[in-house]
Design a protein around this motif. Sequence first.
Motif, PDB file in Angstrom:
ATOM      1  N   PHE A  40     -58.549 118.817  40.310  1.00  0.00           N
ATOM      2  CA  PHE A  40     -59.679 119.018  41.215  1.00  0.00           C
ATOM      3  C   PHE A  40     -59.375 120.234  42.087  1.00  0.00           C
ATOM      4  O   PHE A  40     -58.323 120.299  42.720  1.00  0.00           O
ATOM      5  N   ASP A  41     -60.311 121.169  42.133  1.00  0.00           N
ATOM      6  CA  ASP A  41     -60.142 122.362  42.962  1.00  0.00           C
ATOM      7  C   ASP A  41     -60.834 122.182  44.308  1.00  0.00           C
ATOM      8  O   ASP A  41     -61.943 121.630  44.380  1.00  0.00           O
ATOM      9  N   ASP A  42     -60.207 122.663  45.336  1.00  0.00           N
ATOM     10  CA  ASP A  42     -60.775 122.799  46.694  1.00  0.00           C
ATOM     11  C   ASP A  42     -60.880 121.461  47.447  1.00  0.00           C
ATOM     12  O   ASP A  42     -61.009 121.451  48.653  1.00  0.00           O
ATOM     13  N   ILE A  43     -60.933 120.387  46.725  1.00  0.00           N
ATOM     14  CA  ILE A  43     -61.012 119.019  47.246  1.00  0.00           C
ATOM     15  C   ILE A  43     -62.225 118.775  48.150  1.00  0.00           C
ATOM     16  O   ILE A  43     -62.081 118.507  49.365  1.00  0.00           O
ATOM     17  N   CYS A  99     -51.154 123.963  44.821  1.00  0.00           N
ATOM     18  CA  CYS A  99     -51.448 125.065  45.754  1.00  0.00           C
ATOM     19  C   CYS A  99     -52.541 125.976  45.198  1.00  0.00           C
ATOM     20  O   CYS A  99     -52.470 126.424  44.056  1.00  0.00           O
ATOM     21  N   HIS A 100     -53.595 126.204  45.995  1.00  0.00           N
ATOM     22  CA  HIS A 100     -54.514 127.320  45.816  1.00  0.00           C
ATOM     23  C   HIS A 100     -53.935 128.406  46.738  1.00  0.00           C
ATOM     24  O   HIS A 100     -52.714 128.501  46.869  1.00  0.00           O
ATOM     25  N   THR A 101     -54.763 129.183  47.371  1.00  0.00           N
ATOM     26  CA  THR A 101     -54.291 130.003  48.487  1.00  0.00           C
ATOM     27  C   THR A 101     -54.926 129.445  49.759  1.00  0.00           C
ATOM     28  O   THR A 101     -55.856 128.633  49.676  1.00  0.00           O
ATOM     29  N   SER A 103     -56.726 131.073  52.061  1.00  0.00           N
ATOM     30  CA  SER A 103     -58.052 131.628  52.363  1.00  0.00           C
ATOM     31  C   SER A 103     -59.067 131.399  51.265  1.00  0.00           C
ATOM     32  O   SER A 103     -60.264 131.533  51.483  1.00  0.00           O
ATOM     33  N   HIS A 104     -58.588 131.094  50.068  1.00  0.00           N
ATOM     34  CA  HIS A 104     -59.451 130.955  48.890  1.00  0.00           C
ATOM     35  C   HIS A 104     -60.209 132.250  48.579  1.00  0.00           C
ATOM     36  O   HIS A 104     -61.333 132.229  48.089  1.00  0.00           O
ATOM     37  N   ARG A 105     -59.600 133.366  48.833  1.00  0.00           N
ATOM     38  CA  ARG A 105     -60.204 134.645  48.429  1.00  0.00           C
ATOM     39  C   ARG A 105     -59.747 135.001  47.022  1.00  0.00           C
ATOM     40  O   ARG A 105     -58.700 134.558  46.558  1.00  0.00           O
ATOM     41  N   TYR A 140     -55.422 129.648  40.464  1.00  0.00           N
ATOM     42  CA  TYR A 140     -56.004 130.883  40.992  1.00  0.00           C
ATOM     43  C   TYR A 140     -57.410 130.584  41.540  1.00  0.00           C
ATOM     44  O   TYR A 140     -58.246 130.053  40.793  1.00  0.00           O
ATOM     45  N   PRO A 141     -57.687 130.904  42.802  1.00  0.00           N
ATOM     46  CA  PRO A 141     -59.048 130.693  43.303  1.00  0.00           C
ATOM     47  C   PRO A 141     -60.072 131.404  42.417  1.00  0.00           C
ATOM     48  O   PRO A 141     -59.872 132.576  42.054  1.00  0.00           O
ATOM     49  N   TYR A 142     -61.110 130.696  42.058  1.00  0.00           N
ATOM     50  CA  TYR A 142     -62.165 131.170  41.137  1.00  0.00           C
ATOM     51  C   TYR A 142     -61.605 131.459  39.736  1.00  0.00           C
ATOM     52  O   TYR A 142     -62.314 132.002  38.887  1.00  0.00           O
ATOM     53  N   GLY A 143     -60.349 131.157  39.523  1.00  0.00           N
ATOM     54  CA  GLY A 143     -59.713 131.506  38.249  1.00  0.00           C
ATOM     55  C   GLY A 143     -59.365 132.974  38.143  1.00  0.00           C
ATOM     56  O   GLY A 143     -58.877 133.423  37.113  1.00  0.00           O
ATOM     57  N   THR A 210     -62.553 120.018  37.562  1.00  0.00           N
ATOM     58  CA  THR A 210     -63.838 119.847  38.213  1.00  0.00           C
ATOM     59  C   THR A 210     -63.653 120.022  39.720  1.00  0.00           C
ATOM     60  O   THR A 210     -62.558 120.349  40.188  1.00  0.00           O
ATOM     61  N   HIS A 211     -64.745 119.831  40.455  1.00  0.00           N
ATOM     62  CA  HIS A 211     -64.687 119.945  41.915  1.00  0.00           C
ATOM     63  C   HIS A 211     -65.134 118.605  42.527  1.00  0.00           C
ATOM     64  O   HIS A 211     -64.356 117.677  42.576  1.00  0.00           O
ATOM     65  N   ASP A 212     -66.397 118.517  42.950  1.00  0.00           N
ATOM     66  CA  ASP A 212     -66.879 117.290  43.567  1.00  0.00           C
ATOM     67  C   ASP A 212     -67.174 116.230  42.514  1.00  0.00           C
ATOM     68  O   ASP A 212     -67.370 116.543  41.329  1.00  0.00           O
TER      69      ASP A 212
HETATM   70 ZN    ZN Z   1     -61.041 126.876  44.332  1.00  0.00          ZN
END
Ligand code: ZN
Length: 275
Positions: A40-43, A99-101, A103-105, A140-143, A210-212
């Motif tokens: 799950f990304d971003d949670i 870990c993402h980053t 800032s998610h940039r 990687y944020p956004y891949g 996935t995300h949500d």
């Molecule tokens: Zn993300």
Amino acid sequence: MSIRDRWNGLRRRSLDRLARRFCAARAENHAGRPLVSVVFDDIPQSAALEGGRALLARGMRGTYFVAGGLEGGVAADGEPFFTRDDLLRLAGDGHEIGCHTFSHRSMPRLSSTEVMDDLARNRDYLASRLGEMPVHSFAYPYGDTCPRTKRIVRRHFPVARGVYHGINEGALDIAQLRTLAIETCAMHWDMFTAALDRAAATNAWVVLVTHDVRSRPGPWGTTPTDIARVLDEVQRRGIEVQTMAKAHAAVRGGATAPPGLISAAALPVDRQSIA
Ligand SMILES: [Zn+2]
């Protein structure tokens, strides 16, 4: 779609292709069995609640990729992101915190120093919430990645994933694993089950992202019904579900890789090495 959007899309795909082609971290797969990781990304909060419940109900654990800057925030569609309590509960339930980053940039748009500062900030954030703990997996944020940012990530994390479509069979690119999106609005069940069948036949590692997890999910999310169906399809084939860290250990023949801690002390050295 505007010309600018098309240009940005072409740029992202080109950098991704360069990273996969010229900066691959090849690893033999010694697992000897198919594996699935659910990530799950971003949670968004529903991923922590519904997603976590769906996994736990089957005795499974997932990997949650944290961008510390999103804690307590609200997504564009109004869904709250995770809270500190969500994070503690997920970790306490045995899910992997990846870990993402902070800032998610998009990382290719940052300088190398900015990338490392962002990684260190997320590492410090995780330490402030969960204590000193090994952080093994990266997303990687956004891949988005490129050869330069992929090399930085490789130095700090034993395993990383992007969003390039596919299952991981044969020799893996351990610094940019392929994924299958299980987003409800883009789900093609025939293709999904065919991919699972192929993974079962070739002992591949499948990373499902996935995300949500809501009854009316966003464009990158999954309904509770669909995630249950996904997990049922995996279970029906007898494929083992493991966190990315544990699946990676299986790929290494049972040997756990050293944790990918980003210690503050290591950062100045790394800065010098890429200056
Ligand atoms: Zn993300």
